[in-house]
Design a protein around this motif. Structure first.
Motif, short mmCIF file in Angstrom:
data_model
loop_
_atom_site.label_atom_id
_atom_site.label_comp_id
_atom_site.label_asym_id
_atom_site.label_seq_id
_atom_site.Cartn_x
_atom_site.Cartn_y
_atom_site.Cartn_z
N LYS A 5 0.84 -1.18 0.00
CA LYS A 5 0.00 0.00 0.00
C LYS A 5 0.89 1.25 0.00
O LYS A 5 1.90 1.30 0.65
CB LYS A 5 -0.90 0.02 1.24
N ARG A 6 0.42 2.26 -0.70
CA ARG A 6 1.13 3.53 -0.77
C ARG A 6 2.53 3.35 -1.31
O ARG A 6 3.41 4.15 -1.05
CB ARG A 6 1.19 4.23 0.60
N GLN A 47 -8.91 9.46 -10.69
CA GLN A 47 -8.29 8.23 -10.23
C GLN A 47 -6.79 8.25 -10.41
O GLN A 47 -6.03 7.86 -9.51
CB GLN A 47 -8.88 7.03 -10.97
N GLN A 51 -4.01 8.25 -7.40
CA GLN A 51 -2.97 7.23 -7.40
C GLN A 51 -1.60 7.89 -7.32
O GLN A 51 -0.71 7.43 -6.59
CB GLN A 51 -3.10 6.38 -8.66
N LYS A 54 -0.88 9.16 -3.76
CA LYS A 54 -0.44 8.12 -2.84
C LYS A 54 1.02 7.77 -3.09
O LYS A 54 1.80 7.56 -2.16
CB LYS A 54 -1.32 6.87 -3.00
N GLU A 147 -12.95 18.78 -4.38
CA GLU A 147 -11.92 17.75 -4.53
C GLU A 147 -10.66 18.33 -5.17
O GLU A 147 -9.54 18.01 -4.76
CB GLU A 147 -12.46 16.59 -5.37
N LYS A 225 -13.03 16.74 4.07
CA LYS A 225 -13.14 15.38 3.58
C LYS A 225 -11.84 14.93 2.95
O LYS A 225 -11.35 15.52 1.99
CB LYS A 225 -14.28 15.28 2.55
N LEU A 228 -7.85 10.38 0.19
CA LEU A 228 -7.07 9.15 0.15
C LEU A 228 -7.50 8.22 1.28
O LEU A 228 -7.89 8.69 2.37
CB LEU A 228 -5.58 9.45 0.26
N ASP A 229 -7.45 6.91 1.03
CA ASP A 229 -7.81 5.97 2.07
C ASP A 229 -6.65 5.77 3.02
O ASP A 229 -5.53 6.19 2.77
CB ASP A 229 -8.26 4.64 1.48
N GLY A 230 -6.92 5.12 4.13
CA GLY A 230 -5.88 4.93 5.14
C GLY A 230 -6.05 5.88 6.29
O GLY A 230 -6.96 6.72 6.31
N LEU A 232 -6.11 8.92 8.71
CA LEU A 232 -6.14 10.35 8.42
C LEU A 232 -4.84 11.04 8.83
O LEU A 232 -4.44 12.03 8.23
CB LEU A 232 -7.33 10.99 9.12
N TYR A 235 -1.77 11.78 6.22
CA TYR A 235 -1.81 12.75 5.13
C TYR A 235 -1.98 14.15 5.68
O TYR A 235 -2.60 14.36 6.73
CB TYR A 235 -2.95 12.42 4.17
#
Length: 493
Positions: A5-6, A47, A51, A54, A147, A225, A228-230, A232, A235
């Protein structure tokens, strides 16, 4: 193959990996005419941009976790000493200087073989990637305005942060000259996607102006908001961007803005200091940072939960046959009072060490801050109290400074300051004790115009350094000078 990941092996980062500013980028651009299409293809939609973001965070994490940088401020300032070698043969149990830090440790890094050459190039690679994100984001057809603003906010903050890392290492402190007109760094605001430029170094004053402009612009763009996932805390967000800003303001001794920004975080962030009862346990917990963290560059993990490396590589202790290369010096350990719970953050171990050709069991103090699989601590709330204290002193408000110092000391169960005598020195030592191994000491020494004094465990020919000195900063790597005739080398290199 494991799916990290990342990880920084996204197509975007692979393409840009060759684009180190002022290094191999010109050859690459000439040899690979399809590069521009590849970048355009990657960044044509949300997307692809996410990507790439990350991958950008992954590369930034790798940059700050490189050994010469990760240990730099504490090693140079005197918080660290080396542990006995684990290698076999004649060097076993001997104290030696790691080959990749020999220059910086001696305060004599070489331009033609710099210990930080990769750090320098990789920082500008990160910066170039932020510029590409900024240049492509507005044209995204499938992202909302909010965004787009969030993407730009994070890219601007990373750009500012990376430039700040560079100026701390390669330029003298802000008030080294009366008007900060001494040499700063190249501040790169445009990508080298289309053409290569050969800029000059800005003054320190201009460099800091650009850093502040990037952060303040970013703060106004952040949304609530995350994209990126993971976790908080991995980031940048509005609060951690403010934490960076308060640190920058303190570095330039803009005390009013440093005070106001740190105060805003303390009062309005919703984050609280770790309590005395939980302080040790939270540092000891595996994988997770302490709850007062504002930003940690978390390490990449595979789907199976394994890691490719962490801060424990340098500081960890598993057994007498497996430990990191650095332990706390007694210069640091002896600063803590017996009641100070922060003394419990040292793991004392006796390890055979060659002394006068004979093995002797010597005690080493490993920090518990970076055991298990810790990430790089970029910002946490304790620093904001100490920034507010130092800014208060600069604003001639020693009572507020004493209050903030005592907040940190009370949490540590150390004795409280009862008056304002020698409060500046008390604050300096409090930062040294509270923020040890988090990358501050040497820069604190320079900002306060103090001398370096390394005693316990120092094996350099130069264990002290009087301020001011050209050796408080590092040389610009020679290969960058050769590629950009407009770059000027630092004094004495």
């Amino acid at each position: 193959m494991k799916n990290f990941k990342r990880i920084i092996s996204f197509k975007f980062t692979l393409v840009l990996g060759f684009l180190f500013l002022f290094q191999s980028c010109s050859d690459f651009l000439e040899q690979e005419p399809g590069t521009q299409t590849s970048i355009t293809e990657q960044l044509k939609n949300k997307q692809g941009i996410l990507q790439a973001m990350k991958g950008l965070y992954g590369e930034l994490e790798a940059v700050v976790r490189t050994e010469p940088f990760a240990v730099y401020a504490d090693l140079q300032g005197g918080n660290l000493k080396f542990t006995p070698s684990l290698s076999t043969g004649s060097s076993k149990s001997r104290i030696t200087i790691p080959a990749n830090i020999t220059g910086i440790y001696a305060f004599d890094d070489r331009s033609d073989d710099s210990d930080l050459v990769s750090f320098y190039g990789n920082c500008y690679d990160v910066i170039n990637q932020t510029n590409l994100l900024l240049e492509f984001t507005d044209a995204l057809p499938d992202a909302t305005a909010a965004e787009k603003n969030q993407i730009k906010a994070e890219a601007l903050t990373i750009r500012a942060y990376t430039h700040f890392l560079l100026i701390e290492l390669f330029s003298q402190n802000y008030d080294f000259s009366a008007d900060a007109s001494h040499l700063g760094i190249v501040y790169n605001k445009a990508s080298i996607n289309e053409k290569l430029t050969y800029p000059t170094r800005e003054t320190v004053a201009n460099t800091y102006t650009f850093i502040v402009e990037d952060i303040t612009t970013a703060i106004n763009l952040y949304s609530d908001k995350a994209l990126l996932d993971g976790p908080l805390y991995s980031y940048f967000n509005k609060t951690s961007a403010k934490a960076l800003l308060s640190r920058v303001y303190l570095a330039k001794k803009d005390y009013k803005n440093a005070y106001d920004t740190a105060n805003d975080i303390i009062v309005n962030s919703g984050i609280s200091l770790v309590s005395s009862d939980n302080y040790i346990a939270q540092w000891e917990q595996p994988d997770l940072p302490v709850s007062e963290i504002l930003l940690e560059f978390s390490i990449p993990k595979s789907d199976e939960g394994t890691t490719s490396g962490s801060m424990s590589t340098f500081y960890g202790y598993i057994s007498d046959a497996s430990y990191g290369g650095y332990a706390a010096s007694l210069d640091l350990v002896n600063l803590y009072e017996s009641t100070d719970i922060r003394k419990q953050l040292f793991l004392e171990k006796s390890i055979p060490t060659i002394v006068n050709l004979q093995p002797v069991d010597l005690k080493y103090n490993f920090t518990k801050k970076f055991q298990n699989n810790p990430g790089y601590v970029a910002f946490r709330l304790s620093e904001q109290y100490l920034i507010r204290a130092e800014a208060a002193l600069g604003l001639d408000n020693p009572e507020q400074a004493r209050t903030d110092i005592n907040t940190i000391r009370a949490r540590a169960k150390a004795s409280l300051l009862t008056n304002n005598s020698n409060i500046a020195d008390a604050l300096f030592l409090e930062r040294r004790k509270e923020l040890c191994f988090e990358g501050h000491l040497f820069f604190d020494i320079a900002r306060n115009k103090k001398d370096v004094s390394r005693n316990d465990g120092c094996i350099s020919l130069l264990c002290s350094l009087a301020y001011p000195s050209p050796k408080f900063i590092l040389p610009i790597p020679l290969r960058n000078l050769n590629l950009n005739s407009n770059l000027k080398q630092n004094e004495s290199y």
